[in-house]
Design a protein around this motif. Sequence first.
Motif, PDB file in Angstrom:
ATOM      1  N   PRO A  21      -6.385 -18.311  10.073  1.00  0.00           N
ATOM      2  CA  PRO A  21      -6.238 -17.449   8.797  1.00  0.00           C
ATOM      3  C   PRO A  21      -4.900 -17.005   8.657  1.00  0.00           C
ATOM      4  CG  PRO A  21      -7.219 -16.242  10.580  1.00  0.00           C
ATOM      5  CD  PRO A  21      -7.042 -17.526  11.158  1.00  0.00           C
ATOM      6  N   GLU A  22      -4.542 -16.840   7.300  1.00  0.00           N
ATOM      7  CA  GLU A  22      -3.274 -16.234   6.909  1.00  0.00           C
ATOM      8  C   GLU A  22      -3.290 -14.556   7.751  1.00  0.00           C
ATOM      9  OE1 GLU A  22      -2.035 -16.333   3.181  1.00  0.00           O
ATOM     10  OE2 GLU A  22      -2.136 -18.593   3.123  1.00  0.00           O
ATOM     11  N   VAL A  23      -1.945 -14.234   8.276  1.00  0.00           N
ATOM     12  CA  VAL A  23      -1.843 -12.999   8.740  1.00  0.00           C
ATOM     13  C   VAL A  23      -1.430 -11.983   7.460  1.00  0.00           C
ATOM     14  CG1 VAL A  23      -0.537 -11.642  10.084  1.00  0.00           C
ATOM     15  CG2 VAL A  23      -1.345 -13.748  10.920  1.00  0.00           C
ATOM     16  N   PRO A  24      -2.209 -10.973   7.459  1.00  0.00           N
ATOM     17  CA  PRO A  24      -1.883  -9.972   6.414  1.00  0.00           C
ATOM     18  C   PRO A  24      -0.263  -9.602   6.433  1.00  0.00           C
ATOM     19  CG  PRO A  24      -3.826  -9.484   7.000  1.00  0.00           C
ATOM     20  CD  PRO A  24      -3.650 -10.421   8.166  1.00  0.00           C
ATOM     21  N   ILE A  25       0.265  -9.239   5.554  1.00  0.00           N
ATOM     22  CA  ILE A  25       1.661  -8.687   5.366  1.00  0.00           C
ATOM     23  C   ILE A  25       1.505  -7.214   4.857  1.00  0.00           C
ATOM     24  CG2 ILE A  25       2.671 -11.156   5.624  1.00  0.00           C
ATOM     25  CD1 ILE A  25       3.369 -10.728   2.744  1.00  0.00           C
ATOM     26  N   GLY A  26       2.650  -6.528   5.110  1.00  0.00           N
ATOM     27  CA  GLY A  26       2.846  -5.435   4.432  1.00  0.00           C
ATOM     28  C   GLY A  26       3.678  -5.415   3.204  1.00  0.00           C
ATOM     29  N   VAL A  27       3.146  -4.649   2.332  1.00  0.00           N
ATOM     30  CA  VAL A  27       3.957  -4.416   1.156  1.00  0.00           C
ATOM     31  C   VAL A  27       4.511  -3.133   0.588  1.00  0.00           C
ATOM     32  CG1 VAL A  27       2.703  -6.630   0.053  1.00  0.00           C
ATOM     33  CG2 VAL A  27       2.008  -4.452  -0.243  1.00  0.00           C
ATOM     34  N   GLU A  28       5.497  -3.011  -0.044  1.00  0.00           N
ATOM     35  CA  GLU A  28       5.965  -1.711  -0.457  1.00  0.00           C
ATOM     36  C   GLU A  28       4.953  -1.075  -1.368  1.00  0.00           C
ATOM     37  OE1 GLU A  28       9.978  -1.967  -1.989  1.00  0.00           O
ATOM     38  OE2 GLU A  28      10.864  -2.376  -0.049  1.00  0.00           O
ATOM     39  N   GLY A  29       4.719   0.208  -1.325  1.00  0.00           N
ATOM     40  CA  GLY A  29       3.765   0.830  -2.125  1.00  0.00           C
ATOM     41  C   GLY A  29       4.339   1.425  -3.316  1.00  0.00           C
ATOM     42  N   PHE A  30       5.753   1.453  -3.493  1.00  0.00           N
ATOM     43  CA  PHE A  30       6.150   2.140  -4.530  1.00  0.00           C
ATOM     44  C   PHE A  30       7.943   1.909  -4.688  1.00  0.00           C
ATOM     45  CE2 PHE A  30       5.919   5.596  -1.549  1.00  0.00           C
ATOM     46  CZ  PHE A  30       7.433   5.870  -1.542  1.00  0.00           C
ATOM     47  N   ALA A  31       8.380   1.940  -5.850  1.00  0.00           N
ATOM     48  CA  ALA A  31       9.741   1.748  -5.870  1.00  0.00           C
ATOM     49  C   ALA A  31      10.424   3.021  -5.968  1.00  0.00           C
ATOM     50  CB  ALA A  31      10.176   1.103  -7.172  1.00  0.00           C
ATOM     51  N   GLY A  32      11.305   3.296  -4.862  1.00  0.00           N
ATOM     52  CA  GLY A  32      12.035   4.567  -4.737  1.00  0.00           C
ATOM     53  C   GLY A  32      12.993   4.488  -3.658  1.00  0.00           C
ATOM     54  N   THR A  33      13.846   5.651  -3.611  1.00  0.00           N
ATOM     55  CA  THR A  33      15.151   5.786  -2.726  1.00  0.00           C
ATOM     56  C   THR A  33      15.245   6.962  -1.949  1.00  0.00           C
ATOM     57  OG1 THR A  33      16.497   6.570  -4.459  1.00  0.00           O
ATOM     58  CG2 THR A  33      16.319   4.104  -3.952  1.00  0.00           C
TER      59      THR A  33
END
Length: 433
Positions: A21-33
């Motif tokens: 199975p494909e390993v889940p990857i983390g994604v950014e939750g929002f755009a910011g600095t």
Amino acid sequence: MTVIETEVPPTAADIEAEATPEVPIGVEGFAGTFAWVDPRTLVVDPYNHRKPRPSTAKDEAEDNDDDQEDEDTTEPDADLIASVDEIGVQTPLLLRPQADGETLGIIFGQRRFKAAVLAVEKAIAAGRPFRLVPAIVRTDLKGVDDDALTISLIENKHRKAASVRDDIDAVRQLSLMKISKTRKARHARSLGLTPEQVKAAETANKLSDENLSEALSYDFDFVELADLHEVEDLDHALWRLRNAKRRDLDEGDGQRGNWAHTMQHLRDQKADKTAREKLTEELAAAGIPLVERSWNWAQTAARPLTDLTTTDGTPVTPEDHRSCPGHAAFLDRDEPVAVWLCQDWKKCGHKLGPDAPKDAREHKDKEAEKEARATVIRNNKAWRAARAVRHEFLATLCTRKGDASPTAWTLIMSTITAPATCTSTSSTPATPP
């Protein structure tokens, strides 16, 4: 020409790819600095969940804790102000660009922001550098008012303060850490505490849950909580200390004189109680009956040994009376000492001494003399308690910088040169014969 299609069998790589199975990857939750910002350049976002709600005069007069709707939760308290002033803002504010595209508005962190502004103004007035504030700038929330409002509400709605026990235990851990006094004092200031309060946290944490909860409702600090633990087993100790604290606050001079005097009285009371309990145990271990003190020995079969003599007129001593079947004791009213008596002096063959009261009238006169002596003893104990507090006050006063005031010098010299006024009193040794 006819083309016949045949199925190509899967390769080993295809089979392995399907089985893994494909390993889940983390994604950014929002755009910011992340940014460091001058708090004076910020504004409160119009969709910030917290709103200023000044209390009305009626609310203040009633001091009704149930009316939370009119409480202003946007203002930082003294502890937060002290913390930000000492170590700055540690948790980033959440900001978003405002409609003008230049100004940043606070979605949450309004109280930290206000405390930071006060710290900046204080630093500038003192001519020293000021701290910038850490912040996360949510560029994706520009113009998205519904998300901004919801996020602000969620941040405040689901926040839950740590328990008081957690706070006290954390301060207790800090007090036990092997760090310099300078660092420990700095941490204390950041918490709005004194080094003495940090040191007292370990003892304060030993309070019963009931007394801790009630004492905190009276705004006892860690030092006061530790003092309360020392005497909490005494009747009405919390009530007496609460009243002492209230009198100190009413006097408005920042001193704790009423508290100190009340604590000394409670300490003396506890010492007396402890001594009585120990004496009671010693009498029980020695097999000596402990009886109640009579208010009129002339009407009872029992008599204190000081009223009795032997058949030949010799005073009866506790040592000689130990073998008497009527040998017993009661505890003195004013001092934790045993007063020896015979439970049935006639039956045991004793006689009344020449100074023993023969009837109720004589007994009343004797009791009046004893009461006068007891008053002297109580006054002496009160003087000794007050003297201990005054000595501690003078010792603290002598550690302060600068010269003492004329009033203070008068107190110092009168205390040092005043003759002792305590009347010495004799008492029977506590150890049972």
